[in-house]
Design a protein around this motif. Structure first.
Motif, mmCIF file in Angstrom:
data_model
loop_
_atom_site.group_PDB
_atom_site.id
_atom_site.type_symbol
_atom_site.label_atom_id
_atom_site.label_comp_id
_atom_site.label_asym_id
_atom_site.label_seq_id
_atom_site.Cartn_x
_atom_site.Cartn_y
_atom_site.Cartn_z
ATOM 1 N N ALA A 112 0.812 -1.265 0.059
ATOM 2 C CA ALA A 112 -0.124 -0.106 0.057
ATOM 3 C C ALA A 112 0.828 1.169 -0.037
ATOM 4 C CB ALA A 112 -0.847 0.039 1.128
ATOM 5 N N GLU A 159 0.340 -0.535 -6.286
ATOM 6 C CA GLU A 159 -0.646 -1.528 -6.351
ATOM 7 C C GLU A 159 -1.807 -1.329 -7.645
ATOM 8 O OE1 GLU A 159 -1.578 -3.128 -1.565
ATOM 9 O OE2 GLU A 159 -2.538 -1.192 -2.321
ATOM 10 N N SER A 203 1.123 -8.439 -0.998
ATOM 11 C CA SER A 203 1.033 -6.965 -0.674
ATOM 12 C C SER A 203 1.440 -6.625 0.906
ATOM 13 C CB SER A 203 -0.184 -6.445 -1.041
ATOM 14 O OG SER A 203 0.079 -4.918 -1.039
ATOM 15 N N CYS A 259 0.384 -4.063 4.782
ATOM 16 C CA CYS A 259 -0.349 -3.049 5.193
ATOM 17 C C CYS A 259 0.341 -2.564 6.499
ATOM 18 C CB CYS A 259 -1.700 -3.818 5.739
ATOM 19 S SG CYS A 259 -1.560 -4.950 6.822
ATOM 20 N N SER A 272 -6.672 -2.246 -0.691
ATOM 21 C CA SER A 272 -5.429 -2.913 -1.551
ATOM 22 C C SER A 272 -6.315 -3.905 -2.508
ATOM 23 C CB SER A 272 -4.725 -3.635 -0.653
ATOM 24 O OG SER A 272 -3.911 -2.689 0.101
#
Length: 330
Positions: free
Chosen positions: A53, A61, A79, A81, A106
């Motif tokens: 992110a 993203e 990914s 966070c 995301s």
């Protein structure tokens, strides 16, 4: 390409770090050039793509989602966070509500129903690691993510997190010139069955031999604030490259390939994720997965560049306090 195990996923032994297609090293390439890199990586057999992110405050993203969504069944998507852009500033926030909201954002940007591997990008030390991982465990139960990872954590924090929910991967910087992982977390990962994903495996370009003059770096390049890239320190570090480049030449490989081959040889649970904006460098990096270099060459590489002779810490003091990774004893 040779494969390695990443929790429940079988992935290419070398993945692609997507950050620099949108973030960190000055002016990013055009979206068209970024798309070329992503699709070429897929064509070359790369099946692990790593974004966050934070990267480009959502732009990375968006790029990965737009380009790779039509090929979603062909790769493992990772990914992160817990660290993102808020009001134009980088913010670390590991509160459960924030992690849930970030995941929703995301999923939308990545154009997918589920993220295969979702990392806590940084441990927010104001929030118990158990609470942040508990929130990610809830996302697993809800089917929004398949597996949990942590980034830049110590062995002790990994064990605390793992007691809440199995941790599939730890992602931390690891290369010939950054050996922090060897203090404890690399062994902890092996003991727990956790994969170790190595970012910056060619030392943010240093080990490629291509960056000779740090004065040429873009004004917004994050390396300008990193002590190892300060002019005097970098000049000292450059002196390590001559013998290393000669060793690579003798082995018939590029310096980047030697660096990646060395890293792969440190453990079967290690998966490097070099990033690049160059199609030529991409092919060069991924080809390293299938090299079989003599053990004595790899050992010599580790002797030539290591924590004992590299000058300067990897992060400035303000960033160092944000991470939880063990430090190599001085």
């Amino acid at each position: 390409m040779r494969q390695r195990q990443l929790g429940p996923f079988t992935v290419s032994a070398i993945g692609l770090g997507c950050m620099n297609l949108s973030h960190a090293y000055g002016v990013p390439p055009s979206p068209e050039q970024g798309a070329q890199v992503l699709l070429k990586a897929l064509d070359l057999g790369c099946t692990l793509f790593d974004t966050a992110a934070l990267y480009g405050f959502g732009a990375n993203e968006e790029l990965v989602g737009k380009v790779l969504a039509p090929h979603r069944s062909r790769f493992t998507l990772a990914s992160k966070c817990g660290m993102q852009g808020v009001g134009g500033k980088r913010v670390i926030d590991g509160r459960p509500a924030t992690l849930r909201a970030t995941c929703e954002d995301s999923l939308r940007r990545l154009r997918t129903d589920v993220i295969d591997l979702y990392y806590l990008h940084r441990w927010d030390k104001a929030v118990p690691i158990e609470d942040s991982v508990g929130a990610l465990a809830d996302l697993v139960k809800q089917g929004k993510i398949r597996a949990i990872g942590l980034s830049e954590v110590s062995a002790a924090t990994l064990r605390r997190a793992h007691a809440v929910h199995p941790i599939t991967a730890v992602q931390t910087e690891y290369s010939l010139w950054t050996r922090n992982a060897e203090v404890a977390v690399l062994d902890a990962c092996k003991q727990l069955g956790t994969a170790f994903v190595a970012f910056s495996p060619v030392a943010r370009g240093f080990l490629t031999g291509a960056l000779r003059d740090v004065a040429t770096l873009d004004a917004k390049d994050i390396r300008r604030a990193m002590p190892r890239f300060a002019p005097d320190n970098y000049a000292a570090n450059l002196r390590l490259l001559e013998a290393f480049e000669a060793l690579a030449a003798q082995a018939g490989v590029t310096p980047a390939q030697l660096a990646l081959a060395w890293l792969l040889a440190q453990g079967d649970h290690i998966i490097p994720i070099p990033g690049t904006t160059s199609l030529a460098h991409l092919a060069d990096n991924l080809a390293a997965a299938d090299l079989d270099l003599p053990a004595e060459v790899l050992a010599r590489a580790g002797e030539l560049i290591n924590a004992g002779n590299v000058v300067g810490p990897r992060y400035p003091a303000a960033v160092q306090v944000e991470i939880d990774t063990e430090e190599v004893p001085s």
